[in-house]
Motif scaffolding. Structure first.
Motif, mmCIF file in Angstrom:
data_model
loop_
_atom_site.group_PDB
_atom_site.id
_atom_site.type_symbol
_atom_site.label_atom_id
_atom_site.label_comp_id
_atom_site.label_asym_id
_atom_site.label_seq_id
_atom_site.Cartn_x
_atom_site.Cartn_y
_atom_site.Cartn_z
ATOM 1 N N GLU A 182 47.479 62.002 47.106
ATOM 2 C CA GLU A 182 46.328 62.947 47.441
ATOM 3 C C GLU A 182 45.274 61.200 48.033
ATOM 4 O O GLU A 182 45.732 60.174 46.703
ATOM 5 N N ARG A 183 44.553 60.970 48.137
ATOM 6 C CA ARG A 183 43.588 59.655 48.854
ATOM 7 C C ARG A 183 43.228 59.266 46.980
ATOM 8 O O ARG A 183 41.742 60.166 46.521
ATOM 9 N N GLN A 184 43.465 57.659 46.780
ATOM 10 C CA GLN A 184 41.995 57.441 45.282
ATOM 11 C C GLN A 184 40.759 56.864 45.980
ATOM 12 O O GLN A 184 40.743 56.359 46.995
ATOM 13 N N GLN A 185 40.015 57.312 44.408
ATOM 14 C CA GLN A 185 39.116 56.405 44.325
ATOM 15 C C GLN A 185 39.561 54.872 44.995
ATOM 16 O O GLN A 185 39.917 53.930 43.738
ATOM 17 N N ARG A 186 38.577 53.890 46.006
ATOM 18 C CA ARG A 186 38.546 52.932 46.137
ATOM 19 C C ARG A 186 37.451 51.973 45.876
ATOM 20 O O ARG A 186 35.936 52.360 45.888
ATOM 21 N N PRO A 187 36.942 51.267 45.196
ATOM 22 C CA PRO A 187 35.595 50.506 45.326
ATOM 23 C C PRO A 187 34.787 49.941 46.474
ATOM 24 O O PRO A 187 36.166 49.545 47.509
ATOM 25 N N ALA A 188 34.219 49.673 46.653
ATOM 26 C CA ALA A 188 33.566 50.168 47.676
ATOM 27 C C ALA A 188 33.180 48.239 48.162
ATOM 28 O O ALA A 188 33.915 48.511 50.110
ATOM 29 N N ARG A 189 33.174 47.542 47.818
ATOM 30 C CA ARG A 189 33.603 46.264 48.471
ATOM 31 C C ARG A 189 34.346 45.164 47.584
ATOM 32 O O ARG A 189 33.808 44.768 46.914
ATOM 33 N N PRO A 190 35.181 44.568 47.378
ATOM 34 C CA PRO A 190 36.080 44.471 46.512
ATOM 35 C C PRO A 190 35.617 42.935 47.264
ATOM 36 O O PRO A 190 35.346 42.784 48.381
ATOM 37 N N LYS A 191 35.813 41.779 46.366
ATOM 38 C CA LYS A 191 35.474 40.991 46.417
ATOM 39 C C LYS A 191 36.523 39.883 45.909
ATOM 40 O O LYS A 191 37.336 39.355 44.793
ATOM 41 N N ILE A 192 36.841 39.106 46.856
ATOM 42 C CA ILE A 192 37.708 37.940 47.241
ATOM 43 C C ILE A 192 37.393 36.775 46.274
ATOM 44 O O ILE A 192 38.464 36.261 45.591
ATOM 45 N N ALA A 193 36.583 36.589 46.457
ATOM 46 C CA ALA A 193 35.497 35.255 45.431
ATOM 47 C C ALA A 193 36.069 35.554 44.128
ATOM 48 O O ALA A 193 36.573 34.813 43.361
ATOM 49 N N GLU A 194 35.062 36.677 43.896
ATOM 50 C CA GLU A 194 34.747 37.348 42.627
ATOM 51 C C GLU A 194 36.647 36.912 42.218
ATOM 52 O O GLU A 194 37.135 36.486 40.730
ATOM 53 N N GLY A 195 37.780 37.327 42.519
ATOM 54 C CA GLY A 195 39.405 37.173 42.220
ATOM 55 C C GLY A 195 39.692 35.981 42.139
ATOM 56 O O GLY A 195 40.305 35.791 40.840
#
Length: 280
Positions: A182-195
């Motif tokens: 099943e396709r899982q919910q993904r965050p719209a815009r993952p933030k590399i800088a925040e990580g």
């Protein structure tokens, strides 16, 4: 464990076998094109450079898009690149640099989507068992079975290991295609800088990252021209070089089995290891 898990497990093991074949065949191919240590080390450099440039975007893509589809795209791209490399194996060393970079870039995606796919195929209480089996099968295929086979195939015919590697990626892609997740919910815009900011604030993980980077740097410097050492100093054949790479994995297996006991008894084991690796 379920049908999806076994398809993922089988595909991962088969593609890891191809990676092991490539691990031995690529430096052997470079050694047929030049005997200059600097030029041969360049192949390792361009093959590793994508992990610096593309690993974070690959992780962000794994968070945003469907992991199964990303894995399929990466496998078919790797299959095509291996076929191209097998066809043009006698091209100049500069072409090999470009192929090593492209193959390394494609390799970052399967690593990034691995964990999300495992979580999508097994229940939470089976995650440890699934990870353990996946790691064990990949280690055996990548480190023990793949390099000797790659060296043997290279001794038979130069393009042979690359064609076989292309086939392993194609078979892995077919297996992944048969998965139904099943396709899982993904965050719209993952933030590399925040990580990255979060990592820098986390003392333990920051230390682990620095230690891992330092260790990998030392290992990469050794592996960059190991093929010349094996051929010129040890007198190994192409097949012998593949077997030599497999013996190097014995230390990793022994370390994995003994790590818990050693760490429980000697608290400064990691620090000592980091100092000893470059000295060896």
């Amino acid at each position: 464990m379920g049908r999806n898990w076994y398809l993922l497990w089988s595909g991962s093991a088969i593609s890891a076998l191809g990676d092991g074949i490539f691990l031995a065949a690529l430096p052997l191919l470079a050694a047929t094109l030049t005997q200059d240590p600097k030029l041969i080390a360049g192949v390792s450099f361009f093959g590793s450079l994508p992990w610096l440039l593309a690993s974070l975007p690959a992780g962000a893509a794994a968070d945003r898009y469907d992991s199964r589809r990303l894995l399929l795209v990466a496998l078919w791209i790797q299959c095509a690149l291996m076929a191209v490399l097998a066809t043009f194996h006698s091209a100049p060393i500069a072409v090999l640099y470009g192929m090593a970079f492209l193959i390394g870039t494609a390799e970052t995606l399967p690593r990034a989507v691995g964990q999300p796919l495992i979580k999508a195929t097994v229940e939470n209480h089976l995650l440890e068992r699934a990870n353990g089996r996946l790691f064990a099968s990949q280690a055996v295929a990548l480190q023990f079975a793949g390099p000797p086979l790659g060296g043997l195939l290279f001794a038979i015919a130069v393009p042979a290991p690359f064609w076989v590697n292309a086939v392993t990626f194609a078979v892995a892609a077919v297996l992944v295609t048969r998965m139904r997740t099943e396709r899982q919910q993904r965050p719209a815009r993952p933030k590399i800088a925040e990580g990255l900011r979060w990592l820098m604030k986390h003392k333990a993980l920051r230390a682990v990252t620095v230690v891992s980077a330092t260790t990998n740097l030392c290992i990469a410097m050794t592996m960059a021209t190991l093929v010349l050492f094996a051929q010129q100093r040890l007198g190994l054949t192409n097949a012998g070089f593949g077997a030599f790479l497999a013996t190097l994995a014995c230390g990793g297996v022994a370390g994995g089995l003994l790590a818990e006991r050693v760490l429980a008894r000697y608290r400064h084991t990691i620090a000592v290891t980091v100092v000893l690796i470059p000295l060896m």
